[in-house]
Design a protein around this motif. Structure first.
Motif, PDB file in Angstrom:
ATOM      1  N   SER A 253       0.826  -1.208   0.000  1.00 32.28           N
ATOM      2  CA  SER A 253       0.000   0.000   0.000  1.00 32.28           C
ATOM      3  C   SER A 253       0.856   1.252   0.000  1.00 32.28           C
ATOM      4  O   SER A 253       2.037   1.226   0.379  1.00 32.28           O
ATOM      5  CB  SER A 253      -0.915  -0.002   1.226  1.00 32.28           C
ATOM      6  OG  SER A 253      -1.760  -1.132   1.220  1.00 32.28           O
ATOM      7  N   ALA A 254       0.251   2.352  -0.422  1.00 34.38           N
ATOM      8  CA  ALA A 254       0.942   3.645  -0.460  1.00 34.38           C
ATOM      9  C   ALA A 254       1.043   4.234   0.937  1.00 34.38           C
ATOM     10  O   ALA A 254       0.157   4.052   1.778  1.00 34.38           O
ATOM     11  CB  ALA A 254       0.197   4.601  -1.379  1.00 34.38           C
ATOM     12  N   LYS A 255       2.114   4.958   1.165  1.00 37.67           N
ATOM     13  CA  LYS A 255       2.270   5.735   2.398  1.00 37.67           C
ATOM     14  C   LYS A 255       2.110   7.223   2.103  1.00 37.67           C
ATOM     15  O   LYS A 255       1.391   7.936   2.785  1.00 37.67           O
ATOM     16  CB  LYS A 255       3.622   5.454   3.041  1.00 37.67           C
ATOM     17  CG  LYS A 255       3.811   4.016   3.507  1.00 37.67           C
ATOM     18  CD  LYS A 255       5.186   3.842   4.144  1.00 37.67           C
ATOM     19  CE  LYS A 255       5.357   2.405   4.667  1.00 37.67           C
ATOM     20  NZ  LYS A 255       5.349   1.414   3.581  1.00 37.67           N
ATOM     21  N   ARG A 256       2.796   7.694   1.066  1.00 38.84           N
ATOM     22  CA  ARG A 256       2.759   9.116   0.730  1.00 38.84           C
ATOM     23  C   ARG A 256       1.642   9.465  -0.253  1.00 38.84           C
ATOM     24  O   ARG A 256       1.026  10.521  -0.174  1.00 38.84           O
ATOM     25  CB  ARG A 256       4.107   9.547   0.135  1.00 38.84           C
ATOM     26  CG  ARG A 256       5.243   9.634   1.163  1.00 38.84           C
ATOM     27  CD  ARG A 256       5.043  10.829   2.081  1.00 38.84           C
ATOM     28  NE  ARG A 256       4.828  12.061   1.335  1.00 38.84           N
ATOM     29  CZ  ARG A 256       5.809  12.796   0.801  1.00 38.84           C
ATOM     30  NH1 ARG A 256       7.069  12.417   0.943  1.00 38.84           N
ATOM     31  NH2 ARG A 256       5.537  13.915   0.146  1.00 38.84           N
ATOM     32  N   GLY A 257       1.396   8.592  -1.231  1.00 36.79           N
ATOM     33  CA  GLY A 257       0.351   8.836  -2.215  1.00 36.79           C
ATOM     34  C   GLY A 257       0.831   9.593  -3.432  1.00 36.79           C
ATOM     35  O   GLY A 257       1.907  10.198  -3.455  1.00 36.79           O
ATOM     36  N   GLY A 258       0.006   9.535  -4.488  1.00 40.62           N
ATOM     37  CA  GLY A 258       0.306  10.213  -5.739  1.00 40.62           C
ATOM     38  C   GLY A 258      -0.214   9.448  -6.929  1.00 40.62           C
ATOM     39  O   GLY A 258      -0.841   8.383  -6.797  1.00 40.62           O
ATOM     40  N   GLY A 312      -2.405   4.607   2.430  1.00 41.02           N
ATOM     41  CA  GLY A 312      -3.165   3.416   2.804  1.00 41.02           C
ATOM     42  C   GLY A 312      -3.836   2.693   1.672  1.00 41.02           C
ATOM     43  O   GLY A 312      -4.314   1.568   1.858  1.00 41.02           O
ATOM     44  N   ASP A 313      -3.893   3.279   0.475  1.00 44.01           N
ATOM     45  CA  ASP A 313      -4.539   2.619  -0.657  1.00 44.01           C
ATOM     46  C   ASP A 313      -3.663   1.492  -1.202  1.00 44.01           C
ATOM     47  O   ASP A 313      -2.433   1.608  -1.271  1.00 44.01           O
ATOM     48  CB  ASP A 313      -4.826   3.614  -1.782  1.00 44.01           C
ATOM     49  CG  ASP A 313      -6.010   4.510  -1.491  1.00 44.01           C
ATOM     50  OD1 ASP A 313      -6.761   4.201  -0.549  1.00 44.01           O
ATOM     51  OD2 ASP A 313      -6.180   5.514  -2.213  1.00 44.01           O
ATOM     52  N   LYS A 314      -4.323   0.415  -1.649  1.00 43.10           N
ATOM     53  CA  LYS A 314      -3.600  -0.698  -2.258  1.00 43.10           C
ATOM     54  C   LYS A 314      -2.975  -0.269  -3.582  1.00 43.10           C
ATOM     55  O   LYS A 314      -3.620   0.408  -4.385  1.00 43.10           O
ATOM     56  CB  LYS A 314      -4.554  -1.870  -2.521  1.00 43.10           C
ATOM     57  CG  LYS A 314      -5.203  -2.463  -1.294  1.00 43.10           C
ATOM     58  CD  LYS A 314      -6.209  -3.532  -1.704  1.00 43.10           C
ATOM     59  CE  LYS A 314      -6.945  -4.108  -0.511  1.00 43.10           C
ATOM     60  NZ  LYS A 314      -7.944  -5.115  -0.930  1.00 43.10           N
TER      61      LYS A 314
END
Length: 326
Positions: A253-258, A312-314
């Motif tokens: 899962s993502a921690k930072r995102g983008g 948090g996204d997969k």
């Protein structure tokens, strides 16, 4: 005589009907479509179900083809129950979750009568469908890009695990272990009752994929042959990226995102520390790199919405051999 909802099905017959799972705010019943195929000879009851998530629609067409074109009740031993659309609210909203209470139906089993709408419906589905079956094929779809694979619970009774593995191998997709303790899943509940179950993951959500349709129909028939419900030899199932190892999987899962740049192809074998995806801000600045924590096979990029991820996204599923990591 097998009775389910509005159906009364005699031996050697096939019938369609409806099962009431709740009542709406207007007081009218909310029903799901069901079909029963009663064999001319005694045998087990197999439940083939789908649609717990409203965007996973290919199971509807798979079960239609089975019922209308493939299953001859006079050649069948036992009973097949087909329930292609377990969450009608999510389906009509083209949503993964039940819109009324924002719950994931595959996280509330066995449900509770009179709790939330989703929990109440899961309780009826448990009582009328799951508890009456001997075997379960719980059909789902993974967002693309993804391989086709079948999930088997790895904990619980070893005999039930092995019988589930036998079903999965008969189906014909690569076999992936996952915990049956994932709170509230239909498969987890079924296995906890001491009954074998598998979860085929088709490709992909929101569409009727021709490969999933063709291989899903054959795979379900193969399982029925392995259970001696149908005669004949299993047919080969061919899907891209097939592997023979029985593997576990990790969710990355993502921690930072983008925005997500996908750096590998599903089915690629990757080494620990190898980059699988990179995440970027609006103007291209890299915010995070998703790397393989162990050696494995890239199973899927199960990104739920746009090709972007928040914290948090997969982002990826990685299949790996747990025995080699201990």
């Amino acid at each position: 005589m097998y009775r389910l909802g509005t159906i009364e099905c005699a031996a050697g017959k096939a019938e369609t009907g409806e099962l009431t799972i709740a009542y709406g705010m207007d007081g009218r019943p909310v029903t799901i479509p069901v079909a029963v195929v009663c064999g001319s000879r005694p045998g087990p009851t197999l439940l083939v179900a789908g649609g717990l998530h409203g965007i996973e629609i290919v199971t509807i067409e798979i079960l239609r083809v089975l019922l209308q074109e493939k299953l001859d009740p006079t050649a069948l031993a036992g009973t097949v129950v087909l329930a292609p659309l377990l969450n009608p609210w999510a389906f009509h909203a083209s949503h993964r979750l039940t819109p009324h209470d924002a719950q994931d139906m595959n996280r509330v089993f066995p449900g509770t009568r009179g709790s939330t709408l989703t929990g109440h419906a899961a309780h009826i589905i448990t009582h009328e469908l799951l508890d009456r079956a001997d075997y379960l094929i719980d059909c789902h779809s993974c967002n693309p890009p993804s391989l086709h694979f079948t999930i088997v619970s790895e904990d619980g009774d070893p005999d039930i695990t092995q019988r589930s593995i036998d079903m999965a191998e008969a189906f014909g997709y690569p076999v992936i272990y996952a915990s049956s303790n994932h709170a509230g899943t239909a498969r987890g509940y079924f296995v906890s009752c001491g009954k074998p179950a598998i979860t085929p993951e088709f490709v992909f959500s929101r569409r009727i994929d021709p490969v999933s349709l063709a291989t899903g129909v054959v795979g379900i028939q193969n399982v029925m042959k392995s259970l001696a419900m149908l005669e004949g030899a299993a047919e080969a199932v061919s899907v891209a990226g097939h592997f023979d190892e029985r593997l576990s999987y990790k969710v990355l899962s993502a921690k930072r995102g983008g925005l997500c740049r996908l750096l590998k192809t599903c089915g690629d074998r990757v080494k620990a520390g190898e980059a699988m995806a990179s995440l970027h801000g609006i103007w291209g600045d890299e915010t995070e790199t998703i790397t393989a924590p162990v050696d494995g096979i890239l199973l899927a990029y199960p990104i739920q919405g746009n090709q972007a991820a928040a914290s948090g996204d997969k982002v990826a599923y990685l299949a790996y051999d747990r025995r080699r990591q201990s």
